[in-house]
Design a protein around this motif. Structure first.
Motif, PDB file in Angstrom:
ATOM      1  N   LEU A 266       0.820  -1.223  -0.638  1.00 56.01           N
ATOM      2  CA  LEU A 266       0.059  -0.003   0.024  1.00 56.01           C
ATOM      3  C   LEU A 266       0.788   1.414   0.243  1.00 56.01           C
ATOM      4  O   LEU A 266       0.200   1.823  -0.299  1.00 56.01           O
ATOM      5  CB  LEU A 266      -0.735  -0.299   1.089  1.00 56.01           C
ATOM      6  CG  LEU A 266      -1.678  -0.992   1.363  1.00 56.01           C
ATOM      7  CD1 LEU A 266      -2.668  -1.324   2.847  1.00 56.01           C
ATOM      8  CD2 LEU A 266      -2.942  -1.092   0.117  1.00 56.01           C
ATOM      9  N   SER A 267       2.265   0.834   0.000  1.00 53.69           N
ATOM     10  CA  SER A 267       2.803   2.137   0.301  1.00 53.69           C
ATOM     11  C   SER A 267       3.393   3.154  -1.080  1.00 53.69           C
ATOM     12  O   SER A 267       3.039   4.260  -1.510  1.00 53.69           O
ATOM     13  CB  SER A 267       4.086   1.695   1.126  1.00 53.69           C
ATOM     14  OG  SER A 267       4.260   1.584   2.347  1.00 53.69           O
ATOM     15  N   ARG A 268       3.041   2.041  -1.956  1.00 54.06           N
ATOM     16  CA  ARG A 268       3.384   2.002  -3.109  1.00 54.06           C
ATOM     17  C   ARG A 268       2.247   2.716  -3.861  1.00 54.06           C
ATOM     18  O   ARG A 268       2.504   3.249  -5.199  1.00 54.06           O
ATOM     19  CB  ARG A 268       4.516   1.174  -3.949  1.00 54.06           C
ATOM     20  CG  ARG A 268       5.578   1.289  -3.320  1.00 54.06           C
ATOM     21  CD  ARG A 268       6.851   1.861  -3.445  1.00 54.06           C
ATOM     22  NE  ARG A 268       6.346   1.336  -5.352  1.00 54.06           N
ATOM     23  CZ  ARG A 268       7.803   2.500  -5.733  1.00 54.06           C
ATOM     24  NH1 ARG A 268       8.357   3.422  -5.044  1.00 54.06           N
ATOM     25  NH2 ARG A 268       8.170   2.365  -6.829  1.00 54.06           N
ATOM     26  N   ARG A 269       1.321   3.700  -3.150  1.00 54.27           N
ATOM     27  CA  ARG A 269       0.306   3.901  -4.261  1.00 54.27           C
ATOM     28  C   ARG A 269      -0.034   5.031  -4.120  1.00 54.27           C
ATOM     29  O   ARG A 269       0.676   5.940  -3.172  1.00 54.27           O
ATOM     30  CB  ARG A 269      -1.397   3.247  -3.342  1.00 54.27           C
ATOM     31  CG  ARG A 269      -2.279   1.902  -2.880  1.00 54.27           C
ATOM     32  CD  ARG A 269      -3.929   2.021  -3.275  1.00 54.27           C
ATOM     33  NE  ARG A 269      -3.574   0.807  -3.187  1.00 54.27           N
ATOM     34  CZ  ARG A 269      -5.374   0.343  -3.711  1.00 54.27           C
ATOM     35  NH1 ARG A 269      -5.818   1.430  -3.563  1.00 54.27           N
ATOM     36  NH2 ARG A 269      -5.311  -0.330  -4.169  1.00 54.27           N
ATOM     37  N   ASN A 270      -0.224   5.235  -5.544  1.00 52.13           N
ATOM     38  CA  ASN A 270      -0.170   6.698  -5.824  1.00 52.13           C
ATOM     39  C   ASN A 270      -1.069   7.654  -4.626  1.00 52.13           C
ATOM     40  O   ASN A 270       0.056   9.255  -5.121  1.00 52.13           O
ATOM     41  CB  ASN A 270      -1.149   7.099  -6.940  1.00 52.13           C
ATOM     42  CG  ASN A 270      -0.669   6.470  -8.228  1.00 52.13           C
ATOM     43  OD1 ASN A 270       0.909   6.445  -8.625  1.00 52.13           O
ATOM     44  ND2 ASN A 270      -1.086   6.249  -9.406  1.00 52.13           N
ATOM     45  N   LYS A 271      -1.691   7.091  -4.310  1.00 51.53           N
ATOM     46  CA  LYS A 271      -2.300   8.922  -3.207  1.00 51.53           C
ATOM     47  C   LYS A 271      -1.551   8.031  -1.739  1.00 51.53           C
ATOM     48  O   LYS A 271      -1.413   9.380  -1.285  1.00 51.53           O
ATOM     49  CB  LYS A 271      -3.613   8.430  -2.768  1.00 51.53           C
ATOM     50  CG  LYS A 271      -4.553   8.611  -3.774  1.00 51.53           C
ATOM     51  CD  LYS A 271      -5.814   8.494  -4.110  1.00 51.53           C
ATOM     52  CE  LYS A 271      -7.064   8.645  -4.920  1.00 51.53           C
ATOM     53  NZ  LYS A 271      -8.427   8.709  -4.577  1.00 51.53           N
ATOM     54  N   THR A 272      -0.544   7.349  -1.476  1.00 51.65           N
ATOM     55  CA  THR A 272      -0.133   7.783  -0.138  1.00 51.65           C
ATOM     56  C   THR A 272       0.537   8.555  -0.225  1.00 51.65           C
ATOM     57  O   THR A 272       1.803   8.754  -1.126  1.00 51.65           O
ATOM     58  CB  THR A 272       1.118   6.415  -0.196  1.00 51.65           C
ATOM     59  OG1 THR A 272      -0.155   5.290  -0.142  1.00 51.65           O
ATOM     60  CG2 THR A 272       1.405   5.472   0.897  1.00 51.65           C
ATOM     61  N   VAL A 273       1.116   9.162   1.059  1.00 56.36           N
ATOM     62  CA  VAL A 273       2.276  10.069   0.958  1.00 56.36           C
ATOM     63  C   VAL A 273       2.524   9.946   3.087  1.00 56.36           C
ATOM     64  O   VAL A 273       2.544   9.568   3.797  1.00 56.36           O
ATOM     65  CB  VAL A 273       1.167  11.702   1.655  1.00 56.36           C
ATOM     66  CG1 VAL A 273       2.769  12.461   2.166  1.00 56.36           C
ATOM     67  CG2 VAL A 273       0.294  11.524   0.355  1.00 56.36           C
ATOM     68  N   LEU A 274       4.504  10.191   2.845  1.00 57.79           N
ATOM     69  CA  LEU A 274       4.499  10.020   3.532  1.00 57.79           C
ATOM     70  C   LEU A 274       5.451  10.922   4.798  1.00 57.79           C
ATOM     71  O   LEU A 274       5.606  11.931   3.308  1.00 57.79           O
ATOM     72  CB  LEU A 274       5.936   8.731   3.446  1.00 57.79           C
ATOM     73  CG  LEU A 274       5.634   7.681   3.389  1.00 57.79           C
ATOM     74  CD1 LEU A 274       5.427   6.946   2.165  1.00 57.79           C
ATOM     75  CD2 LEU A 274       7.510   7.049   3.770  1.00 57.79           C
ATOM     76  N   THR A 275       5.602  11.596   5.894  1.00 58.67           N
ATOM     77  CA  THR A 275       5.715  12.046   6.332  1.00 58.67           C
ATOM     78  C   THR A 275       6.648  12.084   7.378  1.00 58.67           C
ATOM     79  O   THR A 275       6.294  11.269   7.780  1.00 58.67           O
ATOM     80  CB  THR A 275       4.833  13.285   6.985  1.00 58.67           C
ATOM     81  OG1 THR A 275       4.290  12.864   7.525  1.00 58.67           O
ATOM     82  CG2 THR A 275       4.240  14.469   5.537  1.00 58.67           C
ATOM     83  N   GLN A 276       7.948  13.053   7.988  1.00 64.53           N
ATOM     84  CA  GLN A 276       8.290  12.784   8.950  1.00 64.53           C
ATOM     85  C   GLN A 276       8.297  14.050  10.144  1.00 64.53           C
ATOM     86  O   GLN A 276       7.981  15.445   9.873  1.00 64.53           O
ATOM     87  CB  GLN A 276       9.723  12.032   8.812  1.00 64.53           C
ATOM     88  CG  GLN A 276      10.552  13.118   7.762  1.00 64.53           C
ATOM     89  CD  GLN A 276      11.941  12.508   7.584  1.00 64.53           C
ATOM     90  OE1 GLN A 276      12.727  11.593   7.727  1.00 64.53           O
ATOM     91  NE2 GLN A 276      12.482  13.143   7.219  1.00 64.53           N
ATOM     92  N   SER A 277       8.901  14.067  11.058  1.00 59.29           N
ATOM     93  CA  SER A 277       8.639  14.424  12.171  1.00 59.29           C
ATOM     94  C   SER A 277       9.041  15.678  12.382  1.00 59.29           C
ATOM     95  O   SER A 277       9.437  17.206  12.611  1.00 59.29           O
ATOM     96  CB  SER A 277       8.894  14.518  13.602  1.00 59.29           C
ATOM     97  OG  SER A 277      10.100  13.637  13.903  1.00 59.29           O
ATOM     98  N   SER A 278      10.897  15.514  11.131  1.00 59.76           N
ATOM     99  CA  SER A 278      11.766  16.762  11.030  1.00 59.76           C
ATOM    100  C   SER A 278      12.811  15.781   9.628  1.00 59.76           C
ATOM    101  O   SER A 278      12.306  14.971  10.136  1.00 59.76           O
ATOM    102  CB  SER A 278      12.473  17.280  12.354  1.00 59.76           C
ATOM    103  OG  SER A 278      13.340  16.002  13.216  1.00 59.76           O
ATOM    104  N   THR A 279      13.648  17.378   9.221  1.00 59.55           N
ATOM    105  CA  THR A 279      14.028  16.102   8.197  1.00 59.55           C
ATOM    106  C   THR A 279      15.889  16.157   8.324  1.00 59.55           C
ATOM    107  O   THR A 279      16.283  17.951   8.899  1.00 59.55           O
ATOM    108  CB  THR A 279      13.993  16.908   6.835  1.00 59.55           C
ATOM    109  OG1 THR A 279      12.356  16.050   6.548  1.00 59.55           O
ATOM    110  CG2 THR A 279      14.666  16.076   6.138  1.00 59.55           C
TER     111      THR A 279
END
Length: 397
Positions: free
Chosen positions: A203-216
């Motif tokens: 499911l991670s590779r679905r077009n609508k999937t978005v990854l975010t993180q607390s800082s970069t």
């Protein structure tokens, strides 16, 4: 006392003579004429022995209920007993110079002496005793069985005997959870944590999937953990910034999905003593939720996994975690500050995730093949029966 000792030794001598007579009675000429020189059966071993004659090897096989054939390397007096034979697995019967192969059915059972009449179970071996008696002991764990298990990648020296090990993988179209190494315990059962499940969609590779993180940290943005590259060096990882008390990486599918398992690849630069390893991966936790990491505390989510590793030990840097939940978000989080980077004056909770794969199905499906629910949007994940309560609960969220 001396008389008793002498009497015991005389009886032992007589028993040895009787065993020899058993072997002599057996017709060996026909058996020797049926040996297959330069042949071997691969990867179906019960166990092996050093310093055996070929007749010793035959006798051991005859006394082992599951044994069907032997491999013998004459130059090293090395014996292997097998739980299959050339006709049952012809693809594993190969040319191998120096080896001798023999089917156990080509040998007279009388070679086994009293054990020729044994009633030992399939996973037992007969041990001859004085006065034409015998006992049975556990010999092996049998062929590992389980849904999706495959012996395609069993290695040359793998064996099913007591204390031996086998490498079992999952068949095609199955997703592997746990280690491929099986170890045969003394009670005749396998020690393993392997389970195989039919492949779900990542499911991670679905077009609508978005990854975010607390800082970069620098240029190590969250989307790097969703690019399909499972290399675990720093440029290939999403990394959070220094000097924070908490770090998280979140996978947002945009809507709830049925989650089955989550596979995480954490940073590891190599095996050398100076190579950076998965120090920051200690004590992380994995949650599923229908609300984002910025809107929830851990008590408002469903916990799928908590790592309890403490320094100097290390968790595995690639881990496959069962997480059977229905949720929109998967959140990896940590508050752990690894001591290994203190000398660089780098502090705080940090995540270094190189790839995250979340396997599952759409919510209107059921079963391992993600079959569509019939007559409703939400149904039992196993049976497909419509679940009105679940439907009301999901619609209220």
């Amino acid at each position: 006392m001396i008389k008793l000792f002498l009497r015991y030794n005389i009886l032992q001598f007589i028993w040895t003579i009787l065993l020899s007579i058993h072997a002599c009675r057996a017709d060996l000429r026909s058996s020797y004429s049926q040996l297959h020189y330069g042949q071997k059966l691969e990867r179906r071993m019960i166990t092996s022995y050093d310093g055996y004659s070929i007749l010793d090897c035959v006798e051991d096989c005859l006394r082992t209920t599951r044994c069907r054939s032997i491999n013998y390397y004459q130059g090293a007096h090395f014996c292997q007993t097998n739980f299959e034979k050339r006709t049952t697995v012809p693809g594993l019967y190969i040319v191998k110079p120096g080896w001798i192969y023999s089917d156990i059915e080509d040998w007279d059972k009388e070679i086994a002496g009293a054990c020729s009449r044994s009633n030992c179970r399939i996973n037992e071996k007969c041990i001859p005793q004085p006065f034409d008696q015998f006992t049975c002991v556990i010999s092996d764990c049998g062929e590992p069985r389980g849904e999706g298990f495959s012996m395609e990648h069993v290695r040359e020296w793998d064996a099913i005997g007591i204390t031996r090990g086998m490498h079992i993988t999952c068949a095609a179209k199955y997703n592997q959870l746990g280690s491929e190494l099986f170890v045969c315990r003394s009670n005749g059962t396998w020690r393993t944590d392997l389970s195989c499940h039919k492949n779900y969609e990542n499911l991670s590779r679905r077009n609508k999937t978005v990854l975010t993180q607390s800082s970069t940290y620098r240029f190590n943005i969250a989307s790097i953990a969703n690019d399909g590259d499972v290399q675990t060096t720093e440029p290939k990882c999403a990394i959070t910034a220094l000097n924070h008390t908490k770090a998280w990486l979140q996978v947002d599918f945009g809507q709830p999905y049925i989650i089955h398992n989550v596979k995480i690849y954490h940073r590891r630069e190599g095996d050398g003593p100076s190579a950076w390893k998965q120090y920051q991966f200690r004590q992380f936790y994995l949650d599923a939720s229908n609300f984002s990491a910025t809107q929830t505390t851990t008590s408002q989510r469903t916990r799928c996994y908590t790592d309890n590793t403490t320094a100097p030990d290390l968790p595995t840097n690639i881990i496959d975690i069962p997480c059977k939940q229905t949720a929109r978000y998967v959140i990896v989080e940590t508050t752990y500050d690894a001591p290994e980077d203190d000398y660089l004056d780098e502090h705080g909770a940090i995540l270094e995730i190189c790839e995250i794969k979340v396997y599952g199905c759409e919510v209107d499906t059921y079963g391992v093949d993600c079959m569509p629910c019939i007559g409703c949007q939400y149904c039992d994940k196993s049976s497909g029966v419509c679940d009105a309560c679940e439907e009301m609960l999901m619609l209220s969220r």
